[in-house]
Design an enzyme around this catalytic site. Structure first.
Site, PDB file in Angstrom:
ATOM      1  N   HIS A   1       2.456   4.053  -3.633  1.00 35.99           N
ATOM      2  CA  HIS A   1       2.364   6.085  -3.240  1.00 35.99           C
ATOM      3  C   HIS A   1       3.280   6.051  -3.698  1.00 35.99           C
ATOM      4  CE1 HIS A   1      -2.060   6.053  -1.470  1.00 35.99           C
ATOM      5  NE2 HIS A   1      -1.551   5.437   0.277  1.00 35.99           N
TER       6      HIS A   1
ATOM      7  N   HIS B   1       0.703  -1.214   0.367  1.00 38.07           N
ATOM      8  CA  HIS B   1      -0.218   0.188   0.346  1.00 38.07           C
ATOM      9  C   HIS B   1       0.528   1.104  -0.221  1.00 38.07           C
ATOM     10  CE1 HIS B   1      -3.552   1.975   1.058  1.00 38.07           C
ATOM     11  NE2 HIS B   1      -2.825   2.906   1.271  1.00 38.07           N
ATOM     12  N   GLU B   2       1.640   1.613   0.557  1.00 32.15           N
ATOM     13  CA  GLU B   2       2.518   2.352   0.756  1.00 32.15           C
ATOM     14  C   GLU B   2       3.385   2.262  -0.398  1.00 32.15           C
ATOM     15  OE1 GLU B   2       2.112   4.709   2.460  1.00 32.15           O
ATOM     16  OE2 GLU B   2       0.391   3.798   4.246  1.00 32.15           O
TER      17      GLU B   2
END
Length: 216
Positions: free
Chosen positions: A26, A22-23
């Site tokens: 980004h 997820h991170e």
């Protein structure tokens, strides 16, 4: 005690993958659109240590899992300098959507893990793989739905800021310093669970229909 250890063992890998990708997503998409902040800080990485927040990634998920509520937690947010993006207002939306998109992708991969495990002899690795696949789907769907809520600084809040007209977007973005406190209040009062619960259940049910396994 044994059941607690078993639950932690089943959820550990899915949680680590969920927050790490997820991170990293980004940071990768921010780099694609011109912001190298996360890249220069080593956050465009699949190394979970770079993304783990001891309280949000380890303690809180374990506590909420044991209490039986919405599995809740967070990772260290990837730094994004939106002014460094080539088209800040437009690109911010894609940077924000990258995280939930990564969670959807991982939920689908865990669905394939379950489908594969269902074809194995049921006296071997099948059961632990199915349980881990179920945990992987659950945590990724929870993170996807949570982050798509239109509340800054969640990803959904940034998408809303990106889509709103400039004046409304500016006023809406002022909520961000209080967003985390609002989120904790909604969690404590049960409102967060009431909003997220049906969305999570529908998403998991659709995945179960697609991959041909029973909902849990």
């Amino acid at each position: 005690m044994d059941s607690i250890i078993q639950s932690i063992a089943i959820y550990a890998l899915p949680v680590i993958f969920a927050i790490t990708l997820h991170e990293a997503a980004h940071g990768y998409v921010a780099k694609h659109f011109g912001d190298l902040t996360a890249y220069t800080q080593g956050r465009v990485s699949l190394n979970p240590i770079r993304h783990i927040d001891p309280l949000g990634t380890i303690v809180l998920p374990i506590v909420t899992m044991l209490l039986g509520g919405i599995l809740f937690g967070w990772a260290k947010p990837v730094p994004v300098n939106f002014s460094a993006l080539r088209n800040p207002k437009q690109d911010m939306m894609w940077v924000a959507l990258a995280g939930p998109g990564a969670n959807l992708f991982m939920a689908i991969l865990w669905g394939f893990v379950i489908k594969f495990a269902l074809g194995l002899p049921q006296d071997g690795l099948a059961e632990p793989l199915i349980l881990m696949g179920e945990a992987g789907i659950k945590i990724n769907v929870v993170l996807m739905v949570l982050n798509l809520l239109p509340l800054p600084p969640l990803d959904g809040g940034r998408v809303a800021v990106s889509l709103l007209p400039p004046r409304l977007a500016y006023n809406f973005s002022k909520i961000e310093p209080y967003g985390f406190m609002i989120l904790l209040f909604l969690l404590a009062t049960g409102v967060l669970g009431a909003v997220m619960g049906p969305l999570i259940a529908i998403t998991i049910h659709l995945m179960a229909l697609f991959f041909g396994f029973a909902t849990y």
